[in-house]
Scaffold this motif. Structure first.
Motif, PDB file in Angstrom:
ATOM      1  N   LEU A  67     -15.352  76.490  -1.354  1.00  0.00           N
ATOM      2  CA  LEU A  67     -16.337  75.417  -1.501  1.00  0.00           C
ATOM      3  C   LEU A  67     -17.305  75.423  -0.323  1.00  0.00           C
ATOM      4  O   LEU A  67     -18.520  75.348  -0.494  1.00  0.00           O
ATOM      5  CB  LEU A  67     -15.638  74.057  -1.595  1.00  0.00           C
ATOM      6  N   THR A  68     -16.759  75.524   0.887  1.00  0.00           N
ATOM      7  CA  THR A  68     -17.602  75.496   2.084  1.00  0.00           C
ATOM      8  C   THR A  68     -18.606  76.642   2.074  1.00  0.00           C
ATOM      9  O   THR A  68     -19.795  76.447   2.340  1.00  0.00           O
ATOM     10  CB  THR A  68     -16.733  75.594   3.340  1.00  0.00           C
ATOM     11  N   GLN A  95     -21.235  75.817  -0.412  1.00  0.00           N
ATOM     12  CA  GLN A  95     -22.115  74.748   0.069  1.00  0.00           C
ATOM     13  C   GLN A  95     -23.121  75.303   1.077  1.00  0.00           C
ATOM     14  O   GLN A  95     -24.314  75.016   1.012  1.00  0.00           O
ATOM     15  CB  GLN A  95     -21.278  73.631   0.710  1.00  0.00           C
ATOM     16  N   SER A 107     -24.525  70.441   2.818  1.00  0.00           N
ATOM     17  CA  SER A 107     -23.578  70.204   3.903  1.00  0.00           C
ATOM     18  C   SER A 107     -22.171  70.283   3.337  1.00  0.00           C
ATOM     19  O   SER A 107     -21.951  69.945   2.173  1.00  0.00           O
ATOM     20  CB  SER A 107     -23.775  68.805   4.490  1.00  0.00           C
ATOM     21  N   ALA A 108     -21.234  70.737   4.171  1.00  0.00           N
ATOM     22  CA  ALA A 108     -19.859  70.852   3.689  1.00  0.00           C
ATOM     23  C   ALA A 108     -19.177  69.495   3.732  1.00  0.00           C
ATOM     24  O   ALA A 108     -18.345  69.210   4.574  1.00  0.00           O
ATOM     25  CB  ALA A 108     -19.087  71.859   4.533  1.00  0.00           C
ATOM     26  N   THR A 109     -19.561  68.617   2.782  1.00  0.00           N
ATOM     27  CA  THR A 109     -18.868  67.346   2.653  1.00  0.00           C
ATOM     28  C   THR A 109     -17.639  67.568   1.770  1.00  0.00           C
ATOM     29  O   THR A 109     -17.451  68.633   1.212  1.00  0.00           O
ATOM     30  CB  THR A 109     -19.757  66.291   1.982  1.00  0.00           C
ATOM     31  N   ASP A 110     -16.806  66.537   1.642  1.00  0.00           N
ATOM     32  CA  ASP A 110     -15.625  66.634   0.785  1.00  0.00           C
ATOM     33  C   ASP A 110     -15.954  66.390  -0.683  1.00  0.00           C
ATOM     34  O   ASP A 110     -15.072  66.390  -1.518  1.00  0.00           O
ATOM     35  CB  ASP A 110     -14.545  65.639   1.248  1.00  0.00           C
ATOM     36  N   ARG A 111     -17.227  66.138  -0.979  1.00  0.00           N
ATOM     37  CA  ARG A 111     -17.616  65.949  -2.378  1.00  0.00           C
ATOM     38  C   ARG A 111     -18.131  67.274  -2.935  1.00  0.00           C
ATOM     39  O   ARG A 111     -18.873  67.983  -2.263  1.00  0.00           O
ATOM     40  CB  ARG A 111     -18.721  64.917  -2.469  1.00  0.00           C
ATOM     41  N   SER A 149     -13.935  64.880  -5.787  1.00  0.00           N
ATOM     42  CA  SER A 149     -13.593  65.017  -4.386  1.00  0.00           C
ATOM     43  C   SER A 149     -12.766  66.291  -4.222  1.00  0.00           C
ATOM     44  O   SER A 149     -12.138  66.767  -5.157  1.00  0.00           O
ATOM     45  CB  SER A 149     -12.798  63.781  -3.975  1.00  0.00           C
ATOM     46  N   LEU A 150     -12.818  66.829  -3.015  1.00  0.00           N
ATOM     47  CA  LEU A 150     -12.184  68.128  -2.753  1.00  0.00           C
ATOM     48  C   LEU A 150     -10.695  68.137  -3.079  1.00  0.00           C
ATOM     49  O   LEU A 150     -10.167  69.109  -3.588  1.00  0.00           O
ATOM     50  CB  LEU A 150     -12.412  68.478  -1.272  1.00  0.00           C
ATOM     51  N   ASP A 151     -10.006  67.024  -2.802  1.00  0.00           N
ATOM     52  CA  ASP A 151      -8.553  67.036  -2.967  1.00  0.00           C
ATOM     53  C   ASP A 151      -8.123  66.554  -4.345  1.00  0.00           C
ATOM     54  O   ASP A 151      -6.963  66.271  -4.572  1.00  0.00           O
ATOM     55  CB  ASP A 151      -7.907  66.161  -1.895  1.00  0.00           C
ATOM     56  N   GLU A 152      -9.063  66.467  -5.273  1.00  0.00           N
ATOM     57  CA  GLU A 152      -8.765  65.868  -6.568  1.00  0.00           C
ATOM     58  C   GLU A 152      -8.464  66.958  -7.594  1.00  0.00           C
ATOM     59  O   GLU A 152      -9.292  67.833  -7.816  1.00  0.00           O
ATOM     60  CB  GLU A 152     -10.029  65.114  -7.002  1.00  0.00           C
TER      61      GLU A 152
END
Lengths: 443, 321, 436
Positions: free
Chosen positions: B72-73, B76, B82-86, B130-133
């Protein structure tokens, strides 16, 4: 919305169940969007009383097309049936049968609203029987509705004028897309308290709302809807959810407060973070730790009760004692249909949610004394991360056992909360509003 | 598998154990494309009234997909987020891409998958994942329709977190020259002919706004996007393949330019939709200019070839319906 | 910076510390391995904005910095502001003073507030030891520059032909001092030996740092100072269960070539860490307008530097000089503080400072004082945990310490705290924070 029900019934173990139940294909519910509040098609107002005339006037004032008699071939956006003057069961038939005659003209996601007086305050057994009869007929009618249409009732306490703010507020809520997943329910108007907002599209303008559990799911949606309706949001959640909480708060221009609501100083910290009076408290935070009682570990029991109900008691009391509320406080607690009907594997959760209902009713007099209200919203099957943890078969059956043949969305719960938080709901106190698509499980 | 002509909701969802290997799908796509073009030559065209019957019922699903933070990063950063968690919605497209390809390479899908042109993309965003979802993704054919230059397929993708619907995407692909239908599309074709006869088409009238950004697209950038997105369609990486499909050189992925547009537009707030319409492909290497339709308002963006002025895409952000 | 006494003359006003936000610090090459300084700083800023409801607000200025910085990040702080929920009309600038960068950003913003140039601002710092810039060799760099200047293809080929295989080895940035070639750890090992700091004392300090930080986390102290990121919601280098016994088992890593036994281990040195921290500052008036409570004031700051190249002083001993100068200007003694925050670059760094301030000859000869500064109560030192436990993403440490100190002062009702941070290049910063 896409629906995986069909996938499951055709491929999974539910194929036979679905076949025997003969469940129809669910429709996409018409929900609220800015500028599309009320039905575009005409609304039929039935009943011969002055109240019926007044209701028709009100709807005209809102810019709706109003009919006092069904026009053959014309589609209807809603039907309002006024029963305020029934004296005996025989009085019900005329209006109720007129509703029946108009039902086929009701468009998808149409509305039927019955208006009547509280049976408990009746002058005679016959009057009580008639009033109670409207209740039963409305519930049954809700089960008969198709294509996303709903049927609900507005119950006026003795002495409440039909133009009281909460009567108008309830009428508007039930007619609009905000109540998409509310069916077979009754809004009890207990007093003439409350007021009409200056701008109906931003009824919460200038109010500060605290929402617990705001980082995810229903809580995040509540924050969005209250913000949309004009409120300033204080979002509360635990530290591990803080990145999500910050994102939601930055989205709704709110303030993030990270804390554990079960901590003793939670109310004090929230009051401080609000930087001014709190007008609305939404006790949304909740957890599940499902286990059969025989297998329940003590911590699973205690955690659920601590977060779901004990924390609500503490926050309500803490904010009241600290004088943190504004002049018209509104507290809305999240209950659950599990707390009404019970649910296998959820003794702890049902205990906590039934507890919320208990505390809501018991706190109503105190809140009324403080110029405010306390109510609970009991969601039925809402599509969230939490319900995704249910076993698939149970979950699918739960979804389909509602009159709307589908699970609700977080926004449906949020809309109900926003309604109860608004100034025009000031006459509704100590009640439980179910947002469950008239789920057959339970009462 | 149910026969394609049986109407009604006889969907069957195939839940895949893991993300299908894209390389194999592209291989299958090549084989299927040749076979389908041949079959199409022999098949009698259907009436556009029967379009719904031709829509293959197959749905493909991936359950409990979690984005990898590293992948993801890198994505992004490559598209300017930006490497947000979304997850940017452009990355949601990437997560669903193997399923989209699976839909298009399925035996019942009536169009040849290779050489299909991505002409538009619409996404309704209820909430960004979200990243952890853990996410559930389902892809399916939404519609098939005649088009003046062939046949258009709309591929749907839905993304759920638990039972909460987060994102609904519709990717519109055009199979050029493939006539699935005996009728339809004539009006557009006539209109185009008339326009051509007047020596002008709608596109020539495009006047670029002031450029707000310049994006350089090199073959290396595009190869990296191919690696990050898994879209290894050879028209993006192999000059010979690009020529075989009528492009002078390799072209950038439409969704790559779209992802850069989205990053610049940076939509916020709850509930929005993103509609992208692709025009001329970005032939590499290229410098693409981007600008906003209304100065000071990022909701409407257009990107064009800096030198020729030919538009590449329009990207619009609007509130949800 | 002027001292507080000038307030009464109406020339300057107090600079208030209003709060802070950081992301949890993560061990290098761990959870934040792939994210950049800009990503972390943006996330820390967004958390701060959410905590104080500053969405779309135009702040006076944002100061930030990173020690290990990519050349593309020349405008790191401004880029992060643009990516955040702040009004894009908020200006920003980058600051660099090695490990003191974070505290220097606080000082810069505070100064502007005190002088009335701005009413509000954010001081920030970020560092990634994972996403560190890789530098090419000087030979390769010169060849590439020559090739890019070449006008004719032949010249370009000639320029590139000058590259030798050895030029292609990438140069990772180290913590070695450019002038001495010694790593920071090796420098500290010299100082540690010079002051005769024992292994036991270092391990004891390290264990206490972990204990204090763990206790602070457990009682929710960081609830309004930290926002989770990339699934991390506590500092990952924190070892709540560590003890002096466990630390005693580790082998020394620095000072192994000295004549005295080596005492510095991975346990009593700070680990390489990734992270970002921010501090919200404002005038009292601005805070009142926003309804934000003032936690403390930044009263005064003093910088110092030492000649470490000659070996006269230890590399990390500059705060030993900064503190007495700061005390003198403010008319305070070392014992006039309720809390001390001495950055734990190494456990030995802290202990060397304490030893130096107690040492008669050092205070007399080096600091020019009549008497030693004296000792401080260890129970008042780094009471909510410091860098040994939390980790030390270089430029982020100042913001972490300032926010933590201000909140702790407010919480305890104490009056005054002293902060000191050592930095590469023989530099150091010290600051006084007082209750509002």
């Amino acid at each position: 919305m896409s629906d995986k029900y069909l996938d499951l019934v055709s491929a999974g173990p539910l194929k036979r169940v679905a076949g025997t139940l003969g469940l129809p294909r669910p429709v996409r519910l018409k929900r609220y969007s800015q500028g599309h509040d009320l039905p575009a098609s005409p609304v039929l107002v039935l009943g011969e009383s002055a109240v019926a005339d007044g209701t028709a006037e009100t709807l005209l004032d809102w810019g709706l097309e109003v009919r006092r008699h069904a026009v053959p071939g014309e589609r209807l956006g809603g039907i309002v049936a006024v029963f305020d003057q029934v004296e005996k069961p025989a009085d019900l038939g005329d209006v109720m049968l007129a509703v029946g005659g108009a039902l086929r003209a009701l468009e998808p996601s149409g509305r039927v609203i019955t208006v009547f007086r509280d049976a408990d305050a009746s002058a005679s057994p016959a009057q009580a029987a008639a009033r109670r009869g409207v209740d039963g007929a409305t519930r049954s009618l809700a089960h008969e509705m198709r294509a996303g249409a709903t049927a609900n009732g507005i119950v006026l306490a003795e002495g409440v004028a039909p133009v009281a703010p909460s009567v108008l507020g309830a009428l508007r809520f039930l007619l609009s897309g905000r109540s998409a997943y509310v069916s077979g329910q009754f809004l009890h108007i207990g007093s003439e308290a409350g007021g009409l907002p200056a701008d109906p599209s931003r009824p919460l303008e200038g109010r500060t709302a605290v929402v617990t559990g705001a980082a995810r799911g229903i809580g995040a949606e509540i924050a969005r809807v209250l913000h949309r309706d004009g409120a300033r949001i204080i979002g509360v959640d635990v530290v591990p959810a803080s990145e999500s909480l910050a994102a939601v708060m930055n989205e709704v221009q709110g303030t993030a407060v990270q804390l554990d609501i079960t901590a003793e100083d939670a109310a004090a910290k929230i009051a401080k973070a609000a930087r001014g009076p709190v007008d609305i408290l939404v006790n949304n935070a909740g957890i599940t730790r499902d286990k059969l009682l025989a297998n329940m570990k003590p911590e699973q029991w205690h955690q659920v009760l601590d977060v779901n109900v004990q924390a609500q008691l503490q926050l309500n009391a803490g904010l009241l004692e600290a004088g943190a509320f504004g002049p018209e406080p509104r507290i809305i607690g999240l209950a659950s249909t599990s707390g009404i009907a019970g649910n296998r594997g959820q003794t702890n959760y049902a205990a906590s949610k039934a507890g919320v209902i208990g505390l809501t009713r018991a706190s109503a007099p105190e809140l009324a004394g403080a110029g405010g209200t306390i109510n609970a919203v009991a969601p039925g099957f809402i599509e969230t991360e939490m319900t995704a943890k249910m076993p698939p078969v149970t979950r699918e059956v739960a979804r389909r056992l509602s009159s709307l043949q589908q699970g609700g969305l977080p926004v449906d719960v949020a809309e109900a909360i926003a309604f109860l938080a608004a100034p025009q709901a000031g006459g509704i106190n100590g009640t439980v509003l179910r947002v469950c698509g008239q789920n057959m499980v339970g009462a | 598998m149910a026969p394609a002509h049986q109407p009604g909701p006889q969907h069957s969802t195939q839940v895949l154990d893991g993300t299908p290997a894209l390389r194999r799908l592209f291989g299958r796509a090549a084989v299927a494309s040749v076979a389908k073009r041949r079959a199409q030559d022999k098949r009698l065209p259907a009436s556009s009234a029967d379009a719904a019957a031709l829509v293959p019922p197959a749905r493909f699903a991936l359950r409990q997909v979690t984005a990898d933070a590293g992948e993801l990063t890198r994505f992004q950063h490559h598209v300017g987020e930006s490497a947000t968690d979304r997850l940017p919605v452009s990355y949601v497209h990437v997560l669903g891409f193997p399923l989209t390809l699976k839909v298009m390479t399925d035996a019942d899908f009536p169009l040849p998958p290779l050489g299909m042109v991505h002409t538009a993309n619409r996404v309704q965003v209820h909430r960004l994942p979200s990243l952890d979802e853990p996410l559930d993704l389902t892809a399916f054919t939404r519609t098939l329709a005649p088009h003046r230059r062939g046949t258009v397929a709309e591929i749907g993708l839905t993304v759920h977190s638990g039972r909460e619907l987060l994102v609904e995407e519709t990717s519109v692909y055009l199979a050029k020259g493939v006539r699935l239908f005996s009728d339809g599309g004539e009006q557009e074709a006539q209109a185009e002919q008339k326009a051509n006869a007047r020596g002008q088409s709608g596109r020539d009238e495009f006047e670029p706004p002031e450029p707000a950004a310049l994006w350089r697209f090199s073959p290396v950038d595009v190869r990296r996007y191919a690696a990050l997105s898994g879209d290894a369609n050879p028209i993006h990486t192999n000059p010979l393949a690009a020529r075989a499909f009528g492009f002078p050189r390799t072209i950038a992925h439409g969704m790559y330019t779209a992802a850069r547009a989205l990053a610049l537009q940076a939509p916020g707030g709850a509930g929005w939709q993103w509609a992208v319409r692709f025009a001329a492909p970005v032939v590499l290497p290229a410098t693409v200019a981007a600008g906003f339709a209304e100065p000071g308002d990022r909701s409407g963006l257009v990107a064009w070839h800096r030198r020729s002025g030919k538009p590449h895409l329009w990207s619009n952000i609007t509130p949800l319906d | 910076m002027a001292s507080q006494s000038t307030d009464t003359q109406g020339k300057v006003r107090p600079a208030a510390i209003l709060g802070g936000n950081r992301i949890p610090f993560a061990k290098a090459n761990g959870k934040y391995a792939e994210v950049s300084n800009k990503d972390m700083l943006t996330s820390a800023l967004d958390g701060l904005i959410a905590r104080f409801g500053l969405q779309g607000v135009r702040l006076g200025e944002v100061a930030g910095g990173a020690v290990l910085k990519h050349s593309k990040d020349f405008n790191l702080t401004r880029e992060s502001v643009l990516g955040s929920a702040l009004d894009p009309a908020t200006p920003a600038f980058d600051v660099g003073q090695a490990c003191a960068t974070g505290l220097e950003t606080v000082a810069s913003i505070a100064q502007k507030i005190r002088l009335g140039q701005i009413d509000s601002g954010v001081a920030a710092g970020v560092d990634s030891a994972s996403d560190a810039p890789i530098v090419v060799t000087e030979g390769l760099r010169r060849a590439l520059l020559a090739a890019s200047r070449a006008k004719k293809p032949a010249d370009r080929v000639r320029a590139l032909a000058r590259i030798r295989p050895a030029d292609l080895v990438p140069q990772a940035p180290g913590t070695a001092e450019p002038r001495t070639g010694l790593s920071m750890g090796e420098h500290q090992a010299l100082t540690t030996a010079q002051w005769g700091i024992s292994r036991e004392a270092q391990d004891e300090l390290a264990a206490r740092s972990h204990r204090n930080l763990a206790a602070a986390w457990d009682r929710g102290f960081f609830d309004d100072l930290v926002t989770s990121y990339r699934g991390v919601y506590r500092d990952t280098t924190l070892r709540p269960d560590t003890s002096v016994d466990k630390l005693a088992k580790l082998s020394p890593v620095f000072g192994k070539s000295l004549s005295t036994p080596a005492t510095m281990t991975a346990g009593n040195s700070t680990p390489l860490t990734d992270g970002a921290a921010t501090v919200l500052l404002g005038s009292r008036e601005w805070a009142a307008e926003q309804g934000i409570e003032v936690l403390a004031h930044l009263v005064d700051v003093e910088a110092a530097a030492v000649d470490f190249v000659s070996g006269r002083d230890g590399l990390l001993m500059a705060p030993a000089y900064a503190v007495p100068r700061l005390l003198e200007r403010n008319g305070l003694s070392l014992q006039d503080f309720d809390f001390y925050e001495i950055h734990e670059a190494f456990a030995a760094t802290v202990l060397c400072h304490l030893a130096a301030w107690e040492d008669e000859s050092f205070c007399r000869e080096r600091l020019g004082l009549d008497a030693p500064l004296g000792s401080i109560d260890p129970g008042k030192l780094n009471v909510t945990g410091s860098s040994l436990a939390a980790g030390h993403p270089f430029a982020a440490t100042g913001g972490r310490i300032v926010a933590q100190t201000a909140k702790h002062l407010k919480e305890t009702g104490a009056k005054r705290a002293l902060i000191s941070i050592c930095a590469a290049g023989g530099q150091g910063l010290a600051a006084i924070v007082e209750a509002a």
